[in-house]
Motif scaffolding. Structure first.
Motif, PDB file in Angstrom:
ATOM      1  N   ALA A  95     102.114  -7.397 -40.733  1.00  0.00           N
ATOM      2  CA  ALA A  95     102.916  -8.599 -40.934  1.00  0.00           C
ATOM      3  C   ALA A  95     102.316  -9.452 -42.036  1.00  0.00           C
ATOM      4  N   LYS A  96     103.149 -10.174 -42.739  1.00  0.00           N
ATOM      5  CA  LYS A  96     102.701 -11.116 -43.757  1.00  0.00           C
ATOM      6  C   LYS A  96     102.776 -12.507 -43.146  1.00  0.00           C
ATOM      7  N   GLU A  97     101.624 -13.109 -42.894  1.00  0.00           N
ATOM      8  CA  GLU A  97     101.569 -14.422 -42.244  1.00  0.00           C
ATOM      9  C   GLU A  97     101.821 -15.531 -43.251  1.00  0.00           C
ATOM     10  N   SER A  98     102.495 -16.585 -42.808  1.00  0.00           N
ATOM     11  CA  SER A  98     102.792 -17.700 -43.700  1.00  0.00           C
ATOM     12  C   SER A  98     101.549 -18.543 -43.985  1.00  0.00           C
ATOM     13  N   ASN A  99     100.637 -18.635 -43.042  1.00  0.00           N
ATOM     14  CA  ASN A  99      99.398 -19.382 -43.260  1.00  0.00           C
ATOM     15  C   ASN A  99      98.247 -18.380 -43.466  1.00  0.00           C
ATOM     16  N   ALA A 100      98.304 -17.693 -44.577  1.00  0.00           N
ATOM     17  CA  ALA A 100      97.351 -16.624 -44.886  1.00  0.00           C
ATOM     18  C   ALA A 100      95.933 -17.165 -45.050  1.00  0.00           C
ATOM     19  N   PRO A 101      94.951 -16.413 -44.551  1.00  0.00           N
ATOM     20  CA  PRO A 101      93.563 -16.831 -44.746  1.00  0.00           C
ATOM     21  C   PRO A 101      93.186 -16.730 -46.226  1.00  0.00           C
ATOM     22  N   GLU A 102      92.326 -17.618 -46.681  1.00  0.00           N
ATOM     23  CA  GLU A 102      91.911 -17.615 -48.082  1.00  0.00           C
ATOM     24  C   GLU A 102      90.473 -17.128 -48.189  1.00  0.00           C
ATOM     25  N   THR A 108      98.537  -8.665 -42.658  1.00  0.00           N
ATOM     26  CA  THR A 108      97.638  -8.505 -41.533  1.00  0.00           C
ATOM     27  C   THR A 108      98.017  -7.248 -40.760  1.00  0.00           C
ATOM     28  N   VAL A 109      97.040  -6.431 -40.470  1.00  0.00           N
ATOM     29  CA  VAL A 109      97.244  -5.222 -39.671  1.00  0.00           C
ATOM     30  C   VAL A 109      96.728  -5.497 -38.270  1.00  0.00           C
TER      31      VAL A 109
END
Length: 41
Positions: free
Chosen positions: A23-30, A39-40
């Motif tokens: 999934a592609k999270e909207s609040n991605a870690p930097e 994210t897997v």
């Protein structure tokens, strides 16, 4: 050899996992020097 082909890696994980989720999270870690792709679980 530092580069990894993420498409091939994800294919191997998906093939061998019974509960693969990507999934592609909207609040991605930097992280400095990295590009967030997803994210897997």
């Amino acid at each position: 050899m530092g580069a990894i082909d993420m498409g091939i890696a994800l294919c191997h994980i998906a093939k061998e996992s019974e509960s693969f989720s990507f999934a592609k999270e909207s609040n991605a870690p930097e992280r400095k020097g990295c590009i967030y792709m997803g994210t897997v679980v």
